[in-house]
Motif scaffolding. Structure first.
Motif, PDB file in Angstrom:
ATOM      1  N   GLN A 125       0.249   4.119  30.998  1.00 38.28           N
ATOM      2  CA  GLN A 125       0.071   3.481  29.706  1.00 38.28           C
ATOM      3  C   GLN A 125       0.718   4.343  28.648  1.00 38.28           C
ATOM      4  N   SER A 126       1.505   3.726  27.773  1.00 43.32           N
ATOM      5  CA  SER A 126       2.321   4.477  26.831  1.00 43.32           C
ATOM      6  C   SER A 126       1.496   5.348  25.894  1.00 43.32           C
ATOM      7  N   ASP A 127       0.235   4.934  25.599  1.00 40.50           N
ATOM      8  CA  ASP A 127      -0.569   5.710  24.664  1.00 40.50           C
ATOM      9  C   ASP A 127      -1.420   6.769  25.349  1.00 40.50           C
ATOM     10  N   ILE A 128      -1.384   6.839  26.685  1.00 40.26           N
ATOM     11  CA  ILE A 128      -2.192   7.833  27.387  1.00 40.26           C
ATOM     12  C   ILE A 128      -1.321   8.640  28.353  1.00 40.26           C
ATOM     13  N   ILE A 129      -0.900   8.040  29.455  1.00 39.54           N
ATOM     14  CA  ILE A 129      -0.012   8.712  30.407  1.00 39.54           C
ATOM     15  C   ILE A 129       1.236   7.858  30.558  1.00 39.54           C
ATOM     16  N   SER A 130       2.353   8.388  30.120  1.00 43.54           N
ATOM     17  CA  SER A 130       3.605   7.643  30.191  1.00 43.54           C
ATOM     18  C   SER A 130       4.512   8.206  31.272  1.00 43.54           C
ATOM     19  N   GLU A 131       5.414   7.374  31.742  1.00 43.71           N
ATOM     20  CA  GLU A 131       6.373   7.811  32.757  1.00 43.71           C
ATOM     21  C   GLU A 131       7.241   8.934  32.225  1.00 43.71           C
ATOM     22  N   ALA A 132       7.613   8.848  30.950  1.00 42.90           N
ATOM     23  CA  ALA A 132       8.460   9.883  30.353  1.00 42.90           C
ATOM     24  C   ALA A 132       7.757  11.233  30.357  1.00 42.90           C
ATOM     25  N   ASP A 133       6.453  11.235  30.028  1.00 44.28           N
ATOM     26  CA  ASP A 133       5.711  12.496  30.024  1.00 44.28           C
ATOM     27  C   ASP A 133       5.589  13.077  31.433  1.00 44.28           C
ATOM     28  N   LEU A 134       5.379  12.199  32.418  1.00 43.38           N
ATOM     29  CA  LEU A 134       5.256  12.667  33.796  1.00 43.38           C
ATOM     30  C   LEU A 134       6.519  13.370  34.255  1.00 43.38           C
ATOM     31  N   PHE A 135       7.672  12.724  34.024  1.00 36.40           N
ATOM     32  CA  PHE A 135       8.920  13.269  34.549  1.00 36.40           C
ATOM     33  C   PHE A 135       9.539  14.336  33.650  1.00 36.40           C
ATOM     34  N   SER A 136       8.972  14.537  32.470  1.00 28.18           N
ATOM     35  CA  SER A 136       9.437  15.642  31.630  1.00 28.18           C
ATOM     36  C   SER A 136       8.666  16.919  31.917  1.00 28.18           C
ATOM     37  N   GLY A 137       7.691  16.832  32.841  1.00 29.76           N
ATOM     38  CA  GLY A 137       6.998  18.032  33.288  1.00 29.76           C
ATOM     39  C   GLY A 137       5.711  18.363  32.559  1.00 29.76           C
ATOM     40  N   LEU A 138       5.239  17.480  31.673  1.00 26.50           N
ATOM     41  CA  LEU A 138       4.028  17.787  30.912  1.00 26.50           C
ATOM     42  C   LEU A 138       2.787  17.884  31.798  1.00 26.50           C
ATOM     43  N   TYR A 139       2.833  17.233  32.965  1.00 28.48           N
ATOM     44  CA  TYR A 139       1.664  17.238  33.842  1.00 28.48           C
ATOM     45  C   TYR A 139       1.838  18.148  35.055  1.00 28.48           C
ATOM     46  N   ASP A 140       2.906  18.916  35.096  1.00 26.37           N
ATOM     47  CA  ASP A 140       3.105  19.845  36.203  1.00 26.37           C
ATOM     48  C   ASP A 140       1.978  20.883  36.231  1.00 26.37           C
ATOM     49  N   TYR A 141       1.365  21.053  37.392  1.00 28.26           N
ATOM     50  CA  TYR A 141       0.320  22.051  37.626  1.00 28.26           C
ATOM     51  C   TYR A 141      -0.909  21.857  36.728  1.00 28.26           C
ATOM     52  N   ALA A 142      -1.125  20.630  36.263  1.00 24.80           N
ATOM     53  CA  ALA A 142      -2.327  20.362  35.472  1.00 24.80           C
ATOM     54  C   ALA A 142      -3.567  20.518  36.347  1.00 24.80           C
ATOM     55  N   GLU A 143      -4.626  21.056  35.775  1.00 27.18           N
ATOM     56  CA  GLU A 143      -5.881  21.229  36.515  1.00 27.18           C
ATOM     57  C   GLU A 143      -6.676  19.927  36.480  1.00 27.18           C
ATOM     58  N   VAL A 144      -7.268  19.560  37.607  1.00 30.03           N
ATOM     59  CA  VAL A 144      -8.031  18.318  37.703  1.00 30.03           C
ATOM     60  C   VAL A 144      -9.408  18.610  38.302  1.00 30.03           C
ATOM     61  N   ARG A 145     -10.455  18.050  37.684  1.00 30.29           N
ATOM     62  CA  ARG A 145     -11.811  18.104  38.225  1.00 30.29           C
ATOM     63  C   ARG A 145     -12.285  16.676  38.467  1.00 30.29           C
ATOM     64  N   ILE A 146     -12.768  16.404  39.656  1.00 32.05           N
ATOM     65  CA  ILE A 146     -13.267  15.081  40.004  1.00 32.05           C
ATOM     66  C   ILE A 146     -14.745  15.189  40.341  1.00 32.05           C
ATOM     67  N   PHE A 147     -15.543  14.302  39.771  1.00 31.47           N
ATOM     68  CA  PHE A 147     -16.975  14.325  40.026  1.00 31.47           C
ATOM     69  C   PHE A 147     -17.544  12.917  39.888  1.00 31.47           C
ATOM     70  N   MET A 148     -18.776  12.740  40.317  1.00 35.14           N
ATOM     71  CA  MET A 148     -19.457  11.452  40.212  1.00 35.14           C
ATOM     72  C   MET A 148     -20.683  11.600  39.320  1.00 35.14           C
ATOM     73  N   VAL A 149     -21.054  10.487  38.662  1.00 39.44           N
ATOM     74  CA  VAL A 149     -22.241  10.448  37.814  1.00 39.44           C
ATOM     75  C   VAL A 149     -23.006   9.157  38.097  1.00 39.44           C
ATOM     76  N   ASN A 150     -24.256   9.146  37.718  1.00 39.67           N
ATOM     77  CA  ASN A 150     -25.046   7.920  37.741  1.00 39.67           C
ATOM     78  C   ASN A 150     -24.857   7.247  36.384  1.00 39.67           C
ATOM     79  N   TRP A 151     -24.087   6.165  36.338  1.00 41.30           N
ATOM     80  CA  TRP A 151     -23.755   5.556  35.058  1.00 41.30           C
ATOM     81  C   TRP A 151     -24.974   4.966  34.362  1.00 41.30           C
ATOM     82  N   GLN A 152     -26.060   4.709  35.096  1.00 40.36           N
ATOM     83  CA  GLN A 152     -27.274   4.194  34.461  1.00 40.36           C
ATOM     84  C   GLN A 152     -28.085   5.301  33.799  1.00 40.36           C
TER      85      GLN A 152
END
Length: 281
Positions: free
Chosen positions: A78-105
């Motif tokens: 999505q152009s206002d969040i993650i764009s193809e141009a940003d991906l291939f220009s290296g802005l997301y290279d080696y970005a740290e990611v944390r994945i977790f779950m929550v109880n949405w209720q």
């Protein structure tokens, strides 16, 4: 070891689960982004996890061996969040990611940590991206310590090398363009191959501020070929700066750069052929 709250443990033991997955991404420039696969935005730990940019992921598998635990994250571009141009220009290279779950209720139950790692190879097609998440064991694959080799382990101009590359830097502009990785210069006329292995930086145009290593330099027609294509289109007139390369050989260090006292290789170590020689009868 993953430690869960008493309330979350009780929820997991129940018959009906109301879980949503979230991921928090921190780029190398400090920018933080937050996403969830739930159908509404979730506020966790004071951060808003956006549902509009939901994602899917491959299965998470853990191993007791030292192999790298990888998984793939698939999301929408999505152009206002993650764009193809940003991906291939290296802005997301080696970005740290944390994945977790929550109880949405009941977000007060805390989180269920799933994975932490860094983005590896990224591809984008048909409005979606796929990013490889590399686990913590990836760091065990990095080579630590010095290696005995005939070639220099330093890069031209770094702190170990000490050569002043600013004094060697030339400026020019793009005369014609074949592709994002092949173009000609306007006036520079350095010797054949002198730029091979050097670094070129765009100082204007769509790629301004981005650098690439030079794969080959042909003096006859002033053609530059890069190892990797630039993320954006190159245009005639784009300004560039560049400095020569180094083949990391002792003779080059001594004769071209007068820097043999800082040479970081071992040119006099016998090679494999010497090790395999047998004595005369």
């Amino acid at each position: 070891m993953k430690s869960l709250s008493t309330a979350m443990n009780s929820h997991l033991e129940g018959e009906v689960l109301t879980l949503a997955t979230c991921w928090a991404l921190t780029r190398q420039d400090g920018t933080e982004l937050f996403f969830t696969d739930f159908d509404e935005d979730l506020v966790v730990g004071g951060d808003t996890y956006l549902a509009a940019s939901g994602y899917s992921r491959s299965a998470i598998a853990n191993s007791s061996s030292f192999t790298v635990d990888n998984l793939d994250i698939i999301g929408n571009l999505q152009s206002d969040i993650i764009s193809e141009a940003d991906l291939f220009s290296g802005l997301y290279d080696y970005a740290e990611v944390r994945i977790f779950m929550v109880n949405w209720q009941d977000l007060s139950m805390g989180t269920i940590p799933l994975r932490k790692g860094w983005l590896g190879e990224i591809s984008a097609t048909d409005g979606a991206f796929t990013a490889e998440l590399r686990g913590l064991s990836q760091a065990l694959l990095h080579e630590i310590g010095g290696v005995y080799a005939p070639l220099c382990s330093a890069d031209l101009g770094d702190t170990k090398c000490g050569v002043d590359v600013e004094a060697l830097t030339e400026t020019d502009s793009v005369a014609s363009v074949t592709s994002r990785g092949i173009f000609t210069l306007t006036s520079y006329n350095g010797a054949e191959g002198v730029l091979t292995g050097g670094v070129l930086t765009f100082t204007s145009g769509a790629n301004a501020g981005r650098s690439a290593e030079i794969r080959n330099w042909v003096q006859a027609d002033k053609t530059v070929t890069l190892y990797l294509e630039m993320p954006f289109e190159i245009a005639e007139g784009d300004a560039v700066s560049f400095f020569p390369g180094c083949d990391k050989r002792y003779a080059t260090c001594r004769d071209v750069y007068s820097n043999h006292l800082n040479f970081r290789g071992f040119p006099h170590i016998p090679g494999t052929d010497a090790l395999l020689e047998s004595g005369n009868d």
